[in-house]
Motif scaffolding. Structure first.
Motif, PDB file in Angstrom:
ATOM      1  N   ASP A  76       0.904  -0.979   0.039  1.00 54.66           N
ATOM      2  CA  ASP A  76      -0.024   0.033   0.030  1.00 54.66           C
ATOM      3  C   ASP A  76       1.061   1.247  -0.003  1.00 54.66           C
ATOM      4  O   ASP A  76       1.227   1.715   0.895  1.00 54.66           O
ATOM      5  CB  ASP A  76      -0.968   0.053   1.236  1.00 54.66           C
ATOM      6  CG  ASP A  76      -1.880   1.303   1.143  1.00 54.66           C
ATOM      7  OD1 ASP A  76      -2.006   1.816   0.299  1.00 54.66           O
ATOM      8  OD2 ASP A  76      -2.787   1.113   1.948  1.00 54.66           O
ATOM      9  N   ILE A  77       1.202   1.661  -1.011  1.00 55.76           N
ATOM     10  CA  ILE A  77       2.160   2.918  -1.470  1.00 55.76           C
ATOM     11  C   ILE A  77       1.418   3.943  -2.000  1.00 55.76           C
ATOM     12  O   ILE A  77       0.899   3.896  -3.105  1.00 55.76           O
ATOM     13  CB  ILE A  77       3.477   2.388  -2.016  1.00 55.76           C
ATOM     14  CG1 ILE A  77       4.028   1.379  -1.385  1.00 55.76           C
ATOM     15  CG2 ILE A  77       4.514   3.388  -2.279  1.00 55.76           C
ATOM     16  CD1 ILE A  77       5.203   0.756  -2.089  1.00 55.76           C
ATOM     17  N   THR A  78       1.463   5.083  -1.490  1.00 55.96           N
ATOM     18  CA  THR A  78       0.902   6.317  -2.215  1.00 55.96           C
ATOM     19  C   THR A  78       1.968   7.397  -2.304  1.00 55.96           C
ATOM     20  O   THR A  78       3.131   7.300  -1.692  1.00 55.96           O
ATOM     21  CB  THR A  78      -0.178   6.974  -1.098  1.00 55.96           C
ATOM     22  OG1 THR A  78       0.566   7.240   0.169  1.00 55.96           O
ATOM     23  CG2 THR A  78      -1.207   6.168  -1.212  1.00 55.96           C
ATOM     24  N   GLY A  90       3.155  21.880 -15.766  1.00 61.09           N
ATOM     25  CA  GLY A  90       3.084  21.054 -16.952  1.00 61.09           C
ATOM     26  C   GLY A  90       4.024  19.965 -17.053  1.00 61.09           C
ATOM     27  O   GLY A  90       3.244  18.764 -17.523  1.00 61.09           O
ATOM     28  N   ALA A  91       4.927  19.913 -16.531  1.00 61.93           N
ATOM     29  CA  ALA A  91       5.955  18.943 -16.523  1.00 61.93           C
ATOM     30  C   ALA A  91       5.597  17.821 -15.407  1.00 61.93           C
ATOM     31  O   ALA A  91       5.499  16.712 -15.505  1.00 61.93           O
ATOM     32  CB  ALA A  91       7.326  19.371 -16.303  1.00 61.93           C
ATOM     33  N   LEU A  92       5.112  18.613 -14.230  1.00 59.58           N
ATOM     34  CA  LEU A  92       4.913  17.635 -13.038  1.00 59.58           C
ATOM     35  C   LEU A  92       3.621  16.893 -13.399  1.00 59.58           C
ATOM     36  O   LEU A  92       3.267  15.762 -12.606  1.00 59.58           O
ATOM     37  CB  LEU A  92       4.570  18.491 -11.881  1.00 59.58           C
ATOM     38  CG  LEU A  92       5.940  19.415 -11.359  1.00 59.58           C
ATOM     39  CD1 LEU A  92       5.420  20.221 -10.175  1.00 59.58           C
ATOM     40  CD2 LEU A  92       6.771  18.307 -10.634  1.00 59.58           C
ATOM     41  N   ALA A  93       2.789  17.576 -14.243  1.00 60.00           N
ATOM     42  CA  ALA A  93       1.492  16.814 -14.923  1.00 60.00           C
ATOM     43  C   ALA A  93       1.909  15.340 -15.442  1.00 60.00           C
ATOM     44  O   ALA A  93       0.718  14.496 -15.307  1.00 60.00           O
ATOM     45  CB  ALA A  93       0.638  17.668 -15.455  1.00 60.00           C
ATOM     46  N   GLY A  94       2.974  15.312 -16.017  1.00 62.84           N
ATOM     47  CA  GLY A  94       3.261  13.929 -16.753  1.00 62.84           C
ATOM     48  C   GLY A  94       3.899  12.987 -15.675  1.00 62.84           C
ATOM     49  O   GLY A  94       4.071  12.084 -16.381  1.00 62.84           O
ATOM     50  N   ILE A  95       4.117  13.250 -14.561  1.00 62.92           N
ATOM     51  CA  ILE A  95       4.556  12.462 -13.594  1.00 62.92           C
ATOM     52  C   ILE A  95       3.447  11.144 -13.061  1.00 62.92           C
ATOM     53  O   ILE A  95       2.619  11.499 -12.417  1.00 62.92           O
ATOM     54  CB  ILE A  95       5.331  12.940 -12.477  1.00 62.92           C
ATOM     55  CG1 ILE A  95       6.385  13.560 -12.918  1.00 62.92           C
ATOM     56  CG2 ILE A  95       5.991  11.969 -11.748  1.00 62.92           C
ATOM     57  CD1 ILE A  95       7.303  14.449 -11.643  1.00 62.92           C
ATOM     58  N   PRO A  96       3.710   9.962 -13.299  1.00 61.67           N
ATOM     59  CA  PRO A  96       2.789   8.964 -12.815  1.00 61.67           C
ATOM     60  C   PRO A  96       2.883   8.903 -11.213  1.00 61.67           C
ATOM     61  O   PRO A  96       4.054   8.822 -10.962  1.00 61.67           O
ATOM     62  CB  PRO A  96       3.036   7.683 -13.471  1.00 61.67           C
ATOM     63  CG  PRO A  96       4.909   7.787 -13.830  1.00 61.67           C
ATOM     64  CD  PRO A  96       4.918   9.106 -14.159  1.00 61.67           C
ATOM     65  N   LEU A  97       1.782   8.993 -10.686  1.00 61.93           N
ATOM     66  CA  LEU A  97       1.645   8.587  -9.303  1.00 61.93           C
ATOM     67  C   LEU A  97       1.195   7.076  -8.788  1.00 61.93           C
ATOM     68  O   LEU A  97       0.638   7.178  -7.768  1.00 61.93           O
ATOM     69  CB  LEU A  97       0.874   9.666  -8.531  1.00 61.93           C
ATOM     70  CG  LEU A  97       1.349  11.095  -9.036  1.00 61.93           C
ATOM     71  CD1 LEU A  97       0.231  12.353  -8.272  1.00 61.93           C
ATOM     72  CD2 LEU A  97       2.516  11.521  -8.343  1.00 61.93           C
ATOM     73  N   ASP A  98       1.482   6.379  -9.630  1.00 59.97           N
ATOM     74  CA  ASP A  98       0.930   4.972  -9.462  1.00 59.97           C
ATOM     75  C   ASP A  98       2.009   3.929  -9.541  1.00 59.97           C
ATOM     76  O   ASP A  98       3.298   4.478  -9.340  1.00 59.97           O
ATOM     77  CB  ASP A  98      -0.155   4.527 -10.445  1.00 59.97           C
ATOM     78  CG  ASP A  98       0.489   4.525 -11.823  1.00 59.97           C
ATOM     79  OD1 ASP A  98       1.643   4.791 -12.156  1.00 59.97           O
ATOM     80  OD2 ASP A  98      -0.607   4.621 -12.885  1.00 59.97           O
ATOM     81  N   GLY A  99       1.839   2.686  -9.398  1.00 64.32           N
ATOM     82  CA  GLY A  99       2.902   1.607  -9.373  1.00 64.32           C
ATOM     83  C   GLY A  99       3.890   1.551 -10.637  1.00 64.32           C
ATOM     84  O   GLY A  99       5.135   1.033 -10.616  1.00 64.32           O
ATOM     85  N   VAL A 104       8.365   3.869  -6.595  1.00 60.19           N
ATOM     86  CA  VAL A 104       7.113   2.862  -6.018  1.00 60.19           C
ATOM     87  C   VAL A 104       7.841   1.606  -6.326  1.00 60.19           C
ATOM     88  O   VAL A 104       7.688   0.672  -5.339  1.00 60.19           O
ATOM     89  CB  VAL A 104       5.726   2.947  -6.481  1.00 60.19           C
ATOM     90  CG1 VAL A 104       5.056   1.882  -5.943  1.00 60.19           C
ATOM     91  CG2 VAL A 104       5.226   4.329  -6.348  1.00 60.19           C
ATOM     92  N   LYS A 105       8.317   1.286  -7.275  1.00 59.02           N
ATOM     93  CA  LYS A 105       8.952   0.114  -7.608  1.00 59.02           C
ATOM     94  C   LYS A 105      10.083  -0.087  -6.644  1.00 59.02           C
ATOM     95  O   LYS A 105      10.499  -1.228  -6.156  1.00 59.02           O
ATOM     96  CB  LYS A 105       9.392  -0.219  -8.969  1.00 59.02           C
ATOM     97  CG  LYS A 105       8.464   0.082 -10.237  1.00 59.02           C
ATOM     98  CD  LYS A 105       8.943   0.204 -11.464  1.00 59.02           C
ATOM     99  CE  LYS A 105       7.613  -0.027 -12.442  1.00 59.02           C
ATOM    100  NZ  LYS A 105       8.034  -0.030 -13.839  1.00 59.02           N
ATOM    101  N   ALA A 106      10.853   0.889  -6.222  1.00 60.29           N
ATOM    102  CA  ALA A 106      12.023   0.920  -5.603  1.00 60.29           C
ATOM    103  C   ALA A 106      11.711   0.370  -3.884  1.00 60.29           C
ATOM    104  O   ALA A 106      12.094  -0.419  -3.479  1.00 60.29           O
ATOM    105  CB  ALA A 106      12.930   2.095  -5.237  1.00 60.29           C
TER     106      ALA A 106
END
Length: 333
Positions: A76-78, A90-99, A104-106
């Protein structure tokens, strides 16, 4: 090969029980990198390329705060992006916040080895350009490896963390190591290089990113179209290592090189004018960093870097004066 100062190794984490039990949040900083000298061989059967690279960690950092969430499962990682991030919305909007996020993988990799693992929240403060050829995502992953190791008391060695990082990408082990290094193989076979005296640079980020696989593919296409045959690189030029050892910017300048530069400029022709601006304004040498599109300009010293950054800003470019080598991923609090 050269050996580096032990200061670039990840710090020792306190192991006493009281410290372990009290630790609920860990803040880690990890650097971006530039490739001072980068040679790329032909594509291998697996689609990757053998490289010979001289990496330099520079003082443009990512910061990650990892907070334990007791009572939740380790999976359970947020993730959130801190308001203090200096990159555009605009640049930050392209960063995935999921798995799919490397950070998150780390965390999941360390969780597999940590009996005390719980869910965590990752707050990332972004300062390294996204898809900019400086390994920002790899720095995030390196920071999370160090933070989760401390948070969950896994007591992993630097070598063990590096092996985990290599599963995530070739740049992650270097973000852990920091300093200066030679990278062979696909960039993951690292040998530390002696670089006791900082070199000074100016970085100019772009308002867009370039996909690393696309840049490599374009390089292969350009070589094929030109009938260029290249051998697999075996080592970085000794002149590069000698200049790093002495901190001699003038000696290093003629050896700045990046095989990916032609492909990056072909995909983003406007970068050539920025390189010309840096040359005109007095940089000792200039190149595309990694797969781009961030540009790196070598300065004679700290004062020259500040002057060059100001001149590039006056010419309408964002510009950051940085130095390197700097420490790899390390705990701040």
């Amino acid at each position: 090969m050269e050996t580096t100062d032990a200061a670039f190794e990840p710090p020792i984490v306190p192991a006493d029980t009281a410290a372990r039990n009290a630790r609920r949040q860990v803040r880690v900083r990890a650097p971006g990198k530039i490739n001072v000298h980068f040679q790329v061989g032909p594509p291998r059967a697996d689609g990757y390329h053998r490289v010979a690279s001289s990496y330099l960690a520079v003082s443009r950092y990512e910061e990650v705060v990892v907070t334990a969430r007791p009572g939740t499962a380790a999976q359970d990682i947020t993730v959130s992006l801190a308001e203090a991030s200096s990159l555009g919305a605009g640049a930050l909007a392209g960063i995935p916040l999921d798995g799919s996020n490397l950070a998150v993988k780390a965390a999941l990799l360390v969780a597999q080895l940590a009996p005390e693992a719980t869910g965590v929240h990752l707050e990332i403060t972004k300062h390294v350009p996204i898809a900019g050829g400086m390994g920002g995502g790899s720095a995030d992953a390196a920071a999370v490896l160090v933070a989760c190791d401390a948070l969950w008391n896994t007591a992993l060695s630097r070598e063990e963390l590096s092996r985990l990082g290599a599963q995530l990408g070739a740049d992650v082990p270097f973000a852990l190591m920091g300093g200066a290094a030679v990278g062979l193989g696909v960039g993951d076979e690292l040998t530390a290089a002696l670089a006791p005296t900082p070199l000074h640079w100016v970085l100019v980020p772009a308002d867009f990113g370039l996909s690393t696989p696309v840049v490599y593919q374009r390089l292969d296409e350009l070589r094929e179209a030109a009938g260029t045959v290249v051998a697999e690189p075996e080592q970085v030029a000794t002149e590069v290592l000698a200049a790093l050892r002495t901190g001699d910017a003038a000696a290093l300048a003629p050896w700045l090189h990046n095989d990916l530069q032609a492909a990056a400029l072909d995909l983003a022709p406007g970068l050539a004018a920025v390189l010309d601006d840096g040359r005109r304004l007095g940089s000792l040498a200039q190149l595309v960093s990694g797969s781009g599109p961030t540009l790196a300009f070598l300065a004679a010293d700290a004062g020259h870097a500040q002057e060059l950054a100001a001149a590039l800003q006056d010419s309408g470019h964002r510009a950051w004066a940085v130095e390197g080598p700097v420490h790899g991923a390390h705990i701040l609090a």
